[in-house]
Write a protein that holds these residues in place. Structure first.
Motif, PDB file in Angstrom:
ATOM      1  N   ASN A 160       0.691  -1.027   0.158  1.00 30.86           N
ATOM      2  CA  ASN A 160      -0.230  -0.306  -0.056  1.00 30.86           C
ATOM      3  C   ASN A 160       0.508   1.617   0.060  1.00 30.86           C
ATOM      4  O   ASN A 160       1.765   1.688   0.941  1.00 30.86           O
ATOM      5  N   PRO A 161       0.724   2.042  -0.815  1.00 31.00           N
ATOM      6  CA  PRO A 161       1.866   3.116  -1.101  1.00 31.00           C
ATOM      7  C   PRO A 161       1.241   4.317  -0.179  1.00 31.00           C
ATOM      8  O   PRO A 161       2.275   5.389  -0.126  1.00 31.00           O
ATOM      9  N   LYS A 162       0.216   4.178   0.441  1.00 30.64           N
ATOM     10  CA  LYS A 162      -0.051   5.372   1.556  1.00 30.64           C
ATOM     11  C   LYS A 162       0.893   5.018   2.695  1.00 30.64           C
ATOM     12  O   LYS A 162       0.264   6.125   3.128  1.00 30.64           O
ATOM     13  N   THR A 163       1.468   3.531   3.069  1.00 29.07           N
ATOM     14  CA  THR A 163       2.027   3.562   3.945  1.00 29.07           C
ATOM     15  C   THR A 163       3.867   4.385   3.867  1.00 29.07           C
ATOM     16  O   THR A 163       4.332   4.289   4.454  1.00 29.07           O
ATOM     17  N   ILE A 164       3.815   4.734   2.828  1.00 29.24           N
ATOM     18  CA  ILE A 164       4.831   5.173   2.338  1.00 29.24           C
ATOM     19  C   ILE A 164       4.843   6.210   3.813  1.00 29.24           C
ATOM     20  O   ILE A 164       3.866   7.455   3.928  1.00 29.24           O
ATOM     21  N   HIS A 165       6.476   6.435   4.460  1.00 28.35           N
ATOM     22  CA  HIS A 165       6.361   7.488   5.432  1.00 28.35           C
ATOM     23  C   HIS A 165       8.159   7.970   5.578  1.00 28.35           C
ATOM     24  O   HIS A 165       9.071   7.327   4.851  1.00 28.35           O
ATOM     25  N   ALA A 166       8.122   8.264   6.920  1.00 26.09           N
ATOM     26  CA  ALA A 166       9.489   9.080   6.405  1.00 26.09           C
ATOM     27  C   ALA A 166       9.748   9.450   8.051  1.00 26.09           C
ATOM     28  O   ALA A 166       9.168   9.956   8.639  1.00 26.09           O
ATOM     29  N   GLY A 167      11.356   8.951   8.652  1.00 25.34           N
ATOM     30  CA  GLY A 167      11.567   9.813   9.758  1.00 25.34           C
ATOM     31  C   GLY A 167      11.883  11.005  10.041  1.00 25.34           C
ATOM     32  O   GLY A 167      13.307  10.767   9.046  1.00 25.34           O
ATOM     33  N   CYS A 168      11.620  11.777  10.188  1.00 21.45           N
ATOM     34  CA  CYS A 168      11.790  13.161  10.062  1.00 21.45           C
ATOM     35  C   CYS A 168      13.810  14.010  10.866  1.00 21.45           C
ATOM     36  O   CYS A 168      13.317  12.884  11.267  1.00 21.45           O
ATOM     37  N   PRO A 169      14.285  14.979   9.893  1.00 24.65           N
ATOM     38  CA  PRO A 169      15.366  14.973  11.157  1.00 24.65           C
ATOM     39  C   PRO A 169      15.401  15.340  11.750  1.00 24.65           C
ATOM     40  O   PRO A 169      14.560  15.797  12.667  1.00 24.65           O
ATOM     41  N   VAL A 170      16.259  15.203  13.624  1.00 25.21           N
ATOM     42  CA  VAL A 170      16.078  14.886  14.651  1.00 25.21           C
ATOM     43  C   VAL A 170      16.957  16.617  15.146  1.00 25.21           C
ATOM     44  O   VAL A 170      17.805  16.440  14.085  1.00 25.21           O
ATOM     45  N   LEU A 171      15.887  17.116  15.548  1.00 26.21           N
ATOM     46  CA  LEU A 171      16.868  18.611  15.406  1.00 26.21           C
ATOM     47  C   LEU A 171      16.885  19.189  16.984  1.00 26.21           C
ATOM     48  O   LEU A 171      18.181  19.387  16.684  1.00 26.21           O
ATOM     49  N   VAL A 172      16.384  19.039  17.524  1.00 25.26           N
ATOM     50  CA  VAL A 172      17.452  18.354  19.217  1.00 25.26           C
ATOM     51  C   VAL A 172      16.560  17.294  19.936  1.00 25.26           C
ATOM     52  O   VAL A 172      15.777  17.002  19.685  1.00 25.26           O
ATOM     53  N   GLY A 173      17.678  16.768  20.195  1.00 27.12           N
ATOM     54  CA  GLY A 173      17.421  15.411  21.317  1.00 27.12           C
ATOM     55  C   GLY A 173      18.042  13.788  20.576  1.00 27.12           C
ATOM     56  O   GLY A 173      19.338  14.140  19.309  1.00 27.12           O
ATOM     57  N   ASN A 174      17.520  12.593  20.827  1.00 21.08           N
ATOM     58  CA  ASN A 174      18.440  11.446  20.903  1.00 21.08           C
ATOM     59  C   ASN A 174      17.534  10.744  20.485  1.00 21.08           C
ATOM     60  O   ASN A 174      16.787   9.824  21.811  1.00 21.08           O
ATOM     61  N   LYS A 175      17.340  10.672  19.078  1.00 21.02           N
ATOM     62  CA  LYS A 175      15.843   9.901  18.740  1.00 21.02           C
ATOM     63  C   LYS A 175      15.982   8.037  19.037  1.00 21.02           C
ATOM     64  O   LYS A 175      17.554   7.827  18.357  1.00 21.02           O
ATOM     65  N   TRP A 176      16.000   7.366  19.757  1.00 25.02           N
ATOM     66  CA  TRP A 176      16.009   6.025  19.496  1.00 25.02           C
ATOM     67  C   TRP A 176      14.499   5.005  19.148  1.00 25.02           C
ATOM     68  O   TRP A 176      13.892   5.531  19.308  1.00 25.02           O
ATOM     69  N   VAL A 177      14.774   4.390  18.267  1.00 23.64           N
ATOM     70  CA  VAL A 177      13.855   3.649  17.909  1.00 23.64           C
ATOM     71  C   VAL A 177      14.034   2.211  17.682  1.00 23.64           C
ATOM     72  O   VAL A 177      15.545   1.516  17.229  1.00 23.64           O
ATOM     73  N   ILE A 178      12.909   1.317  17.002  1.00 16.56           N
ATOM     74  CA  ILE A 178      12.905  -0.012  17.560  1.00 16.56           C
ATOM     75  C   ILE A 178      12.286  -0.772  16.204  1.00 16.56           C
ATOM     76  O   ILE A 178      11.043   0.134  16.181  1.00 16.56           O
ATOM     77  N   ASN A 179      12.798  -1.212  15.241  1.00 17.76           N
ATOM     78  CA  ASN A 179      11.083  -2.016  14.029  1.00 17.76           C
ATOM     79  C   ASN A 179      11.742  -3.107  14.076  1.00 17.76           C
ATOM     80  O   ASN A 179      12.011  -3.900  14.387  1.00 17.76           O
ATOM     81  N   LYS A 180      10.335  -3.268  14.300  1.00 17.61           N
ATOM     82  CA  LYS A 180       9.615  -4.791  14.292  1.00 17.61           C
ATOM     83  C   LYS A 180       8.850  -5.015  13.009  1.00 17.61           C
ATOM     84  O   LYS A 180       7.987  -4.361  12.975  1.00 17.61           O
ATOM     85  N   TRP A 181       9.962  -5.999  11.902  1.00 13.02           N
ATOM     86  CA  TRP A 181       8.718  -5.882  10.983  1.00 13.02           C
ATOM     87  C   TRP A 181       8.267  -7.425  10.806  1.00 13.02           C
ATOM     88  O   TRP A 181       8.682  -8.095  11.038  1.00 13.02           O
ATOM     89  N   ILE A 182       6.801  -6.981  10.747  1.00  8.19           N
ATOM     90  CA  ILE A 182       6.343  -8.374  10.979  1.00  8.19           C
ATOM     91  C   ILE A 182       6.051  -9.522   8.907  1.00  8.19           C
ATOM     92  O   ILE A 182       4.837  -8.520   8.084  1.00  8.19           O
ATOM     93  N   ARG A 183       6.149 -10.507   9.284  1.00 12.49           N
ATOM     94  CA  ARG A 183       5.820 -10.836   7.611  1.00 12.49           C
ATOM     95  C   ARG A 183       4.606 -11.489   7.089  1.00 12.49           C
ATOM     96  O   ARG A 183       4.299 -12.414   8.271  1.00 12.49           O
ATOM     97  N   ALA A 184       4.807 -11.670   6.200  1.00 11.81           N
ATOM     98  CA  ALA A 184       2.669 -12.344   6.272  1.00 11.81           C
ATOM     99  C   ALA A 184       2.250 -13.645   6.057  1.00 11.81           C
ATOM    100  O   ALA A 184       1.683 -13.502   6.582  1.00 11.81           O
ATOM    101  N   ASN A 185       4.005 -14.189   5.826  1.00 12.37           N
ATOM    102  CA  ASN A 185       3.299 -16.004   5.960  1.00 12.37           C
ATOM    103  C   ASN A 185       2.573 -16.364   6.633  1.00 12.37           C
ATOM    104  O   ASN A 185       2.215 -17.808   7.471  1.00 12.37           O
ATOM    105  N   GLY A 186       3.297 -15.765   8.213  1.00 13.81           N
ATOM    106  CA  GLY A 186       2.736 -15.661   9.808  1.00 13.81           C
ATOM    107  C   GLY A 186       1.423 -16.094   9.849  1.00 13.81           C
ATOM    108  O   GLY A 186       0.977 -16.609  10.702  1.00 13.81           O
ATOM    109  N   GLN A 187       0.650 -15.396   8.713  1.00 16.46           N
ATOM    110  CA  GLN A 187      -0.990 -14.641   9.769  1.00 16.46           C
ATOM    111  C   GLN A 187      -1.750 -15.824   8.611  1.00 16.46           C
ATOM    112  O   GLN A 187      -3.158 -15.257   8.771  1.00 16.46           O
TER     113      GLN A 187
END
Ligand SMILES: O=C(O)CCC(=O)C(=O)O
Ligand SMILES: [Fe+2]
Length: 517
Positions: free
Chosen positions: A479-506
């Protein structure tokens, strides 16, 4: 070197600077004493020596003075020589050089990149260098300052990249700061004339002759003989006399960049989150239905967008303690992120490739971790299944990322393109990136939003929360509507975790929201 790409790398620079300051301090203290002694000795030597100069013959023919001269030359100058030889110059040099060879010591490429980052922040957040001079970022005042030379160098970089509008703002800021510094000598070979000279070159490159003349007049005020100013005025006046067509003033205005850049800017400045967030039917509730576990410990869910794409936020799903554990596990392994371009390969691991293009589109450091690294990841996997009602049997490892100054991830989709990838083994086994869980391990003081430009949605990172969305349409296509971006960090220390759930397990889960197309 890439030390400036994540805040984690930058922290070590502070320790290195502490060592450098200590080394210099010790050097100065040691030498202050030496210099003091030598000064006294010079005074003594001179007094005697001047007596000799009055009448050399008389001086050397007197037994007292000639003996004293000889003693001075044989012993006292040697004492001074020893004093100088024993100084810690070489030690100091070695210590400074050792520090400069440390792993986290930045190099000039790091500075170029940080400068590029600064300009990215400037264009995304419409920062004004005239504010930055005062330590103000987006209306918030900080106790930090840049020197006029720093500001000048950012201007030079912008100039070299053809960003004349920005370059001029930085040169102006540099001039202002230079005035505030009151001509203190902070750098060799740097003064107001140099700034004005480049400001003139930049204005000429922009065809803004009026402003170029203005700078040239300022230069003449400073130095009536300035050949740079006189030549510039001569040339401009000659040209303007012959060519009377005015240059259109849009030439001097802020450039907009591509459509993507414009939309990213609007989203990153928080100018479109309101549109979605204010919708009255989107609210919060406690999720209890997916799993018996949730009946005991319901999760706070905030619906961001119900359909196409379905985006929700789970709040307070990782604790402070867990976050600390994960960050500490991650720090040693963080390496510069790359990105797969043109979907070359369904599963090309995102950190494999790092062409220059991908580097400027994605600036962060990351590491992949899972159950084998720490039990916390099995807990998190279980919790994620409970939260989403999906199976994580086909999911990728946890990808932990840390962003530095200007760190960002340009617009992209998480799912793999088709059909080139259908033959890929990992793709065949696990399927596409069905859903994304994006955990925030930190708040971000300014900037760093996650935006979905096509869905006109912006999410502000909140420590402990997790954004969840489906990447696929009900028909299984991306779904191209899920296109997204992480904006530039202006002030701060950004930490994230990505967990990608794949289709075949569903196979046995019921993942799809109502059948939008
Ligand atoms: O950092 C963010 O907000 C987004 C990160 C992201 O989209 C990704 O790593 O794929
Ligand atoms: Fe992403």
């Amino acid at each position: 070197n890439d030390v400036a790409v994540s805040v984690s790398g930058m922290e070590k620079m502070v320790t290195i600077e502490q060592n450098l300051i200590k080394t210099l301090q010790a050097y100065v203290e040691d030498n202050e004493m030496r210099v003091l002694v030598i000064k006294m000795k010079i005074k003594e030597f001179k007094e005697e020596h001047n007596k000799g100069l009055k009448n050399v013959e008389k001086y050397v023919s007197n037994p007292i003075s000639s003996f004293s001269l000889m003693r001075r030359l044989v012993f006292e100058y040697n004492d001074v020589l020893q004093l100088i030889k024993n100084s810690t110059v070489q030690d100091t040099i070695n210590q400074i050089e050792d520090n400069m060879k440390m792993e986290n010591y930045p190099n000039s490429e790091d500075v170029s990149e940080a400068t590029e980052g600064f300009i990215k922040l400037q264009s995304t957040y419409k920062l004004k260098p005239s504010e930055i001079v005062k330590g103000v970022i987006n209306g918030v005042k900080y106790p930090y300052r840049l020197h006029s030379k720093d500001l000048f160098d950012i201007g030079l970089y912008a100039f070299s990249q053809g960003h004349h509008f920005y370059a001029d703002e930085w040169f102006k800021a540099s001039l202002e700061q230079h005035m505030m510094e009151g001509g203190q000598l902070l750098f060799y070979n740097f003064d107001k004339e140099i700034i004005l000279g480049k400001a003139i070159d930049n204005k000429i490159a922009q065809l803004d002759f009026i402003q170029a003349k203005e700078y040239a007049f300022q230069l003449i005020e400073l130095n009536k003989q300035s050949s740079k100013a006189l030549e510039t005025l001569d040339k401009i006046n000659g040209f303007l006399a012959l060519n009377t067509t005015p240059v259109p003033s849009f030439m001097f205005q802020e450039p907009h960049g591509s459509l993507d850049d414009v939309i990213t800017g609007i989203g990153c400045r928080g100018e479109f989150s309101k549109m979605k967030r204010l919708s009255p039917d989107l609210t919060c509730f406690y999720e209890k239905k997916n799993h018996p576990f949730l009946k005991l410990a319901p999760i706070k869910v905030e619906i961001i967008n119900l359909e196409n794409p379905y985006i929700i936020i789970f709040h307070e799903v990782i604790s402070e303690k867990e976050i600390e554990v994960i960050k500490n596990l991650s720090k040693p392994g963080l390496t510069r992120a790359g990105v797969c371009y043109n979907d070359e390969k369904a599963t090309c691991s995102l950190d494999e490739k790092s062409s220059h293009e991908s580097r400027s589109n994605r600036k962060s450091k990351l590491v992949w971790l899972d159950e084998k690294d720490h039990e916390i990841f099995s807990i998190l996997t279980q919790r994620s299944e409970d939260m989403t009602g999906l199976s994580l049997s086909t999911s990728e490892e946890f990808q932990v990322a840390n962003y530095g100054l200007g760190g960002h991830f340009a617009q992209h989709k998480d799912y793999f393109g088709l059909p080139e990838n259908v033959e890929d083994l990992d793709y065949k086994t696990n399927g596409n990136r069905f859903a994304t869980m994006l955990f925030y391990l930190s708040d971000v003081e300014q900037g760093g939003l996650t935006i979905f430009p096509q869905a006109v949605i912006a999410v502000k990172p909140k420590k402990g929360s997790c954004v969840f969305w489906y990447n696929m349409l009900p028909n299984g296509e991306g779904n191209p509507k899920t296109i997204h971006a992480g904006c530039p960090v202006l002030v701060g220390n950004k930490w994230v975790i990505n967990k990608w759930i794949r289709a075949n397990g569903q196979m046995f889960t019921k993942p799809c929201p109502a059948g939008y197309q």
